[in-house]
Design a protein around this motif. Structure first.
Motif, PDB file in Angstrom:
ATOM      1  N   PRO B 182      96.734   3.895  13.234  1.00 28.11           N
ATOM      2  CA  PRO B 182      95.976   5.083  12.810  1.00 28.11           C
ATOM      3  C   PRO B 182      96.964   6.210  12.477  1.00 28.11           C
ATOM      4  O   PRO B 182      98.083   6.222  13.001  1.00 28.11           O
ATOM      5  CB  PRO B 182      95.155   5.452  14.043  1.00 28.11           C
ATOM      6  N   ARG B 183      96.538   7.168  11.632  1.00 27.65           N
ATOM      7  CA  ARG B 183      97.457   8.152  11.084  1.00 27.65           C
ATOM      8  C   ARG B 183      98.263   8.878  12.175  1.00 27.65           C
ATOM      9  O   ARG B 183      99.475   8.972  12.090  1.00 27.65           O
ATOM     10  CB  ARG B 183      96.683   9.160  10.237  1.00 27.65           C
ATOM     11  N   HIS B 184      97.578   9.331  13.227  1.00 28.35           N
ATOM     12  CA  HIS B 184      98.299  10.123  14.230  1.00 28.35           C
ATOM     13  C   HIS B 184      99.337   9.294  14.966  1.00 28.35           C
ATOM     14  O   HIS B 184     100.433   9.765  15.256  1.00 28.35           O
ATOM     15  CB  HIS B 184      97.319  10.788  15.210  1.00 28.35           C
ATOM     16  N   THR B 185      99.042   8.048  15.223  1.00 31.21           N
ATOM     17  CA  THR B 185     100.011   7.191  15.903  1.00 31.21           C
ATOM     18  C   THR B 185     101.170   6.853  14.975  1.00 31.21           C
ATOM     19  O   THR B 185     102.330   6.812  15.395  1.00 31.21           O
ATOM     20  CB  THR B 185      99.352   5.880  16.367  1.00 31.21           C
ATOM     21  N   ALA B 186     100.841   6.627  13.684  1.00 27.85           N
ATOM     22  CA  ALA B 186     101.866   6.221  12.713  1.00 27.85           C
ATOM     23  C   ALA B 186     102.961   7.268  12.645  1.00 27.85           C
ATOM     24  O   ALA B 186     104.152   6.939  12.642  1.00 27.85           O
ATOM     25  CB  ALA B 186     101.231   6.031  11.347  1.00 27.85           C
ATOM     26  N   LYS B 187     102.550   8.545  12.658  1.00 25.27           N
ATOM     27  CA  LYS B 187     103.554   9.628  12.600  1.00 25.27           C
ATOM     28  C   LYS B 187     104.475   9.558  13.811  1.00 25.27           C
ATOM     29  O   LYS B 187     105.672   9.736  13.705  1.00 25.27           O
ATOM     30  CB  LYS B 187     102.832  10.993  12.613  1.00 25.27           C
ATOM     31  N   ALA B 208     102.288  -3.972  28.559  1.00 25.87           N
ATOM     32  CA  ALA B 208     101.190  -4.251  27.635  1.00 25.87           C
ATOM     33  C   ALA B 208     100.173  -3.138  27.779  1.00 25.87           C
ATOM     34  O   ALA B 208      99.907  -2.678  28.878  1.00 25.87           O
ATOM     35  CB  ALA B 208     100.558  -5.586  27.971  1.00 25.87           C
ATOM     36  N   ARG B 209      99.656  -2.695  26.658  1.00 26.34           N
ATOM     37  CA  ARG B 209      98.605  -1.674  26.742  1.00 26.34           C
ATOM     38  C   ARG B 209      97.619  -1.847  25.603  1.00 26.34           C
ATOM     39  O   ARG B 209      97.920  -2.499  24.601  1.00 26.34           O
ATOM     40  CB  ARG B 209      99.208  -0.278  26.754  1.00 26.34           C
ATOM     41  N   GLU B 210      96.459  -1.256  25.833  1.00 26.17           N
ATOM     42  CA  GLU B 210      95.443  -1.361  24.798  1.00 26.17           C
ATOM     43  C   GLU B 210      95.613  -0.230  23.800  1.00 26.17           C
ATOM     44  O   GLU B 210      95.725   0.928  24.194  1.00 26.17           O
ATOM     45  CB  GLU B 210      94.040  -1.319  25.429  1.00 26.17           C
ATOM     46  N   VAL B 211      95.714  -0.588  22.558  1.00 25.52           N
ATOM     47  CA  VAL B 211      95.854   0.422  21.501  1.00 25.52           C
ATOM     48  C   VAL B 211      94.851   0.116  20.393  1.00 25.52           C
ATOM     49  O   VAL B 211      94.236  -0.956  20.385  1.00 25.52           O
ATOM     50  CB  VAL B 211      97.289   0.430  20.905  1.00 25.52           C
ATOM     51  N   ASP B 217      90.851  -2.969   5.605  1.00 26.11           N
ATOM     52  CA  ASP B 217      89.645  -2.292   5.114  1.00 26.11           C
ATOM     53  C   ASP B 217      89.420  -0.941   5.798  1.00 26.11           C
ATOM     54  O   ASP B 217      88.393  -0.301   5.599  1.00 26.11           O
ATOM     55  CB  ASP B 217      88.420  -3.188   5.271  1.00 26.11           C
ATOM     56  N   GLY B 218      90.390  -0.510   6.632  1.00 27.43           N
ATOM     57  CA  GLY B 218      90.290   0.809   7.240  1.00 27.43           C
ATOM     58  C   GLY B 218      89.576   0.824   8.577  1.00 27.43           C
ATOM     59  O   GLY B 218      89.551   1.832   9.267  1.00 27.43           O
ATOM     60  N   LYS B 219      88.972  -0.306   8.933  1.00 24.92           N
ATOM     61  CA  LYS B 219      88.236  -0.341  10.201  1.00 24.92           C
ATOM     62  C   LYS B 219      89.216  -0.447  11.365  1.00 24.92           C
ATOM     63  O   LYS B 219      90.295  -1.009  11.234  1.00 24.92           O
ATOM     64  CB  LYS B 219      87.282  -1.534  10.224  1.00 24.92           C
ATOM     65  N   THR B 220      88.790   0.113  12.497  1.00 31.35           N
ATOM     66  CA  THR B 220      89.666   0.078  13.665  1.00 31.35           C
ATOM     67  C   THR B 220      89.552  -1.274  14.353  1.00 31.35           C
ATOM     68  O   THR B 220      88.526  -1.944  14.276  1.00 31.35           O
ATOM     69  CB  THR B 220      89.297   1.173  14.676  1.00 31.35           C
ATOM     70  N   LEU B 221      90.656  -1.629  15.017  1.00 33.43           N
ATOM     71  CA  LEU B 221      90.711  -2.925  15.683  1.00 33.43           C
ATOM     72  C   LEU B 221      91.354  -2.718  17.056  1.00 33.43           C
ATOM     73  O   LEU B 221      92.546  -2.428  17.140  1.00 33.43           O
ATOM     74  CB  LEU B 221      91.561  -3.885  14.841  1.00 33.43           C
ATOM     75  N   PRO B 222      90.565  -2.820  18.130  1.00 35.27           N
ATOM     76  CA  PRO B 222      91.188  -2.648  19.443  1.00 35.27           C
ATOM     77  C   PRO B 222      92.031  -3.868  19.785  1.00 35.27           C
ATOM     78  O   PRO B 222      91.548  -4.990  19.705  1.00 35.27           O
ATOM     79  CB  PRO B 222      89.984  -2.524  20.387  1.00 35.27           C
ATOM     80  N   VAL B 223      93.295  -3.637  20.128  1.00 34.79           N
ATOM     81  CA  VAL B 223      94.171  -4.760  20.484  1.00 34.79           C
ATOM     82  C   VAL B 223      94.930  -4.439  21.763  1.00 34.79           C
ATOM     83  O   VAL B 223      95.108  -3.274  22.121  1.00 34.79           O
ATOM     84  CB  VAL B 223      95.204  -5.099  19.375  1.00 34.79           C
ATOM     85  N   ASP B 244      93.454  -9.764  20.348  1.00 35.84           N
ATOM     86  CA  ASP B 244      92.239  -9.130  19.832  1.00 35.84           C
ATOM     87  C   ASP B 244      91.309  -8.779  20.993  1.00 35.84           C
ATOM     88  O   ASP B 244      90.735  -9.655  21.627  1.00 35.84           O
ATOM     89  CB  ASP B 244      91.530 -10.092  18.866  1.00 35.84           C
ATOM     90  N   MET B 245      91.210  -7.492  21.272  1.00 33.06           N
ATOM     91  CA  MET B 245      90.382  -7.088  22.406  1.00 33.06           C
ATOM     92  C   MET B 245      88.906  -7.276  22.123  1.00 33.06           C
ATOM     93  O   MET B 245      88.110  -7.486  23.030  1.00 33.06           O
ATOM     94  CB  MET B 245      90.650  -5.618  22.758  1.00 33.06           C
ATOM     95  N   GLU B 246      88.559  -7.181  20.857  1.00 34.35           N
ATOM     96  CA  GLU B 246      87.156  -7.353  20.511  1.00 34.35           C
ATOM     97  C   GLU B 246      86.718  -8.766  20.888  1.00 34.35           C
ATOM     98  O   GLU B 246      85.685  -8.963  21.512  1.00 34.35           O
ATOM     99  CB  GLU B 246      86.955  -7.111  19.018  1.00 34.35           C
TER     100      GLU B 246
END
Lengths: 122, 613
Positions: B182-187, B208-211, B217-223, B244-246
């Protein structure tokens, strides 16, 4: 002279059989017992064993089965023909009766004249 | 200086020098022989020169043939071929080095070069194979795996990543990994990397942590992300593993649901459900199973065999079907068990063997309480056999007077035809009596069937009034006036039961006592005793009449049994009906033989039991 013993608790049946026998042969001596106990008394007191016994199974005091058991050892009955007459085709304790070995015939009530003549002539 | 080298005599230079010295010597010798034989000087010189040149040529040719060709030309040709093969990529041609001269040195060098090339080729192939293997492993991994360098550039992007992020590996290799964030993390990510490189301060590495990641396609993916550092040739690489947390959450939810559902079944199933391990210890059981045990010991059930207190042989007997299930996979049995709560129950138990994920064997047991079914079965069987008996007896006993009447009427007809009225009248009288008996019998059967189906509620009973009305009903009977009836009511408790049923019992017993009184007895009597010991009501009715012959007592309560001669006609159903009625009141009827006559004793509960219909 033949003696016939009718053992039945039903007065009507005894009457019917005795009249039937007298009609066939008026010289026959017909004895009647209401139940096995009376029949035993008759056998004990008479000098000669009957030639034919017509026996009902379901009777009070002493039933036909008990009567047969009681008399299975009597030697004076070896020339006596014993006919079981009953209201049902298949008396419940037929096997037990056969085991005693005294009985020659089974007959469904009422005994017809021709059948009775056959029993007498044998 | 070369002149003094030890193996100088092997070198080509030595061989060539030696050859030319040999040629010069031979020419000089030839010249000397020829000049001796010719005396004319002019011819002599010409001849000498010609002879010298000619012989030299011959000698050179011979030397060339014997020495220069095999030692130099052929070997150079062979070398040339080998060089061409190597440059053409064929490394199979080996080079043999002979001797110890300059060409041999070159041959050796070339062979070494070839060997080197072969080993390099092998290394290259191995590396390629390793890379292919790695790719297969990476692509086969359930988790997503990304390799980045220290600037965040993606080096490797496995198939799971392709599926998770919807990018192809081709698209991603060479791109910065921040594309997946996501944009804020990428920076911040670039900052993390440089921060780590400068300070060695690990934010992500090794944990290990959940991010949250971003798909194409822009959708978020919890991993769930774990990062490892790899150093190759002083270069840092980072390997990120993404779960894949989902999917995982979904699986966890599904698992939780299955567990809940299983719990729901376990706790609501009325059957007793339990799991035993291979040592026959109970490891799991449902509430229905646990409820069998008293509350004080309920907590000890799980983990025990519940058979600890039994003798070994008893324990073995209990375990027969456990062992069978464990050995054969299945067992089934029915047994009556005395439960710890004191009740005894009929159980139908099925046991199935199963294995857990570690391959350990267990038994799943399912016990169904079939006590009620068994009881119903028993009472049904009893009712059925009674019904059969009833049908048999009824048909027999109904037919008997009927047949008798028919034959008597036939006889009457014949007698009338013969003019014998006396016999005819007698026959008809007997027929009449037979039909009367039949009617009485049918009435008795009807009343028996009716009493079987009468339903009434329990009420408080006034025993004196009840006895009074029973006696009143019977006072029309023959011989009633002769009999002295004595009543001793010592009841101290209120009696609550089915009034009609109790009246029927008392009436029947009194009626028998009146019917079968002894005509010879000067003082015929009936004594009724009532007591209420404990929670029972006991009514004893004793007479001094004919009694029951000892031989007949075993048939006393059977259908269609009559015991007396020429005493008013009985259907043979009375005592049968009385005993049935006593059973309906939850009690029993027994016969006792006093010195003379008969005594019937009714023993029923003071108050209706729960199961009273």
């Amino acid at each position: 002279m033949s003696r016939i013993l009718i053992i039945d608790d039903d007065d009507g049946t005894r009457f019917y059989l005795s009249v039937l026998l007298k009609k066939i042969d008026p010289t026959l001596e017909v004895l009647q017992a209401h139940d096995g106990e009376e029949a035993c008394e008759i056998l004990d007191t008479s000098e000669e064993a009957p030639t034919l016994i017509i026996l009902d199974i379901n009777m009070p005091i002493m039933d036909g089965f008990e009567f047969l058991k009681r008399n299975s050892a009597r030697i004076d009955l070896d020339k006596t023909r014993i006919v079981i007459q009953s209201s049902s085709e298949e008396p419940a304790d037929r096997d037990a009766i056969n085991a005693i070995g005294l009985v020659h015939d089974y007959c469904l009530k009422p005994i017809r004249k021709d059948v009775m003549i056959r029993y007498l002539n044998r | 200086m070369a002149l003094f080298q030890r193996d100088f005599h092997h070198s080509i230079g030595f061989k060539l020098t030696a050859g030319f010295v040999l040629v010069a010597l031979l020419s000089a010798a030839g010249f000397h022989l020829v000049s001796d034989a010719v005396h004319d000087d002019g011819h002599k010189l010409l001849l000498t020169i010609m002879l010298g040149v000619g012989s030299n040529l011959v000698i050179v040719a011979v030397v060339m043939y014997l020495f220069i060709y095999p030692q130099i030309i052929r070997r150079l040709n062979s070398l040339n071929k080998s060089i061409r093969a190597i440059t053409g990529g064929n490394l199979r041609r080996s080079i043999n080095a002979h001797g110890d001269d300059e060409i041999t040195a070159f041959e050796r060098t070339l062979e070494l070069f070839r060997q080197e090339l072969i080993s390099r080729e092998k290394i290259r192939k191995d590396a390629l194979l390793g890379q292919q293997k790695l790719q297969v492993i990476l692509d086969g991994a359930v988790d997503g795996i990304v390799l980045i360098d220290e600037r965040g550039t993606i080096n490797s992007f496995n198939r799971t990543c392709e599926r998770l992020f919807q990018y192809s590996a081709e698209e991603m290799i060479g791109k910065n990994v921040s594309v997946l964030m996501p944009r804020h993390t990428a920076k911040e990510h670039d900052g993390y990397l440089s921060n780590y490189l400068q300070t060695g301060h690990k934010r992500m590495i090794g944990t290990a942590r959940e991010v949250v990641a971003i798909r194409k396609d822009g959708k978020t993916l919890p991993v769930r992300l774990s990062v490892r550092e790899i150093i190759i040739d002083d270069k840092r690489l980072y390997c990120g593993v993404l779960e894949d947390m989902e999917e995982r959450n979904e699986a966890e939810k599904r698992y939780a649901y299955i567990q809940k559902f299983q719990q729901l079944i376990m706790s609501n199933i009325p059957d007793l459900l339990f799991v035993k391990d291979s040592e026959f210890r109970i490891v799991n059981a449902n509430p229905a199973f646990l409820a069998v045990y008293p509350e004080s010991i309920r907590h000890t059930v799980i983990g025990s065999t519940t058979l600890e207190s039994y003798q070994p042989e008893e324990r073995e007997a209990f375990l027969v079907f456990d062992r069978k299930a464990l050995a054969e996979g299945y067992s089934e049995n029915e047994e009556v068990i005395q439960f710890p709560d004191g009740k005894s129950r009929a159980l139908q138990t099925k046991k199935v063997r199963f294995y857990n994920s570690q391959g350990e064997a267990f038994i799943l047991g399912l016990s169904r309480d079939i006590t009620a079914i068994k009881e119903a079965e028993d009472s049904l069987r009893k009712a059925n056999s009674e019904l059969e008996e009833f049908a048999y007896r009824t048909s027999h006993d109904l037919r008997s007077p009927l047949v008798s009447a028919i034959s008597l009427l036939g006889m009457a007809r014949e007698s009338i035809e013969d003019g014998d009225t006396e016999i005819a009248v007698e026959s008809i009288k007997h027929a009449e009596a037979s039909l009367g008996n039949l009617e009485h019998l049918v009435k008795s059967i009807l009343s028996l069937t009716e009493t079987k189906h009468v339903s009434e509620d329990a009420t408080d009973i006034d025993l004196d009034r009840l006895l009074g009305s029973a006696i009143k009903h019977l006072n029309h009977m023959e011989g009633f006036q002769r009999i002295d009836i004595r009543i001793h009511n010592n009841a101290t408790h209120v009696v609550k039961t089915l009034r009609g049923r109790l009246l029927l019992i008392i009436e029947n017993l009194l009626s028998n006592a009146i019917k079968y009184q002894d005509p010879q007895e000067s003082n015929p009597s009936i004594t009724i005793q009532i007591t209420t010991p404990g929670d029972r009501l006991i009514i004893s009715i004793e007479d001094n009449g004919l009694g029951i012959p000892e031989s007949q007592r075993s048939h006393l309560f059977q259908m269609f049994k009559r015991f007396h001669r020429r005493v008013s006609f009985g259907s043979g159903l009375g005592l049968y009906m009385v005993r049935k009625s006593a059973e309906i009141l939850g009690g029993e009827l027994s016969f006792e033989a006093p010195e003379k006559g008969a005594r019937f004793v009714l023993n029923i509960p003071l108050k209706p039991e729960e199961r009273l219909p």
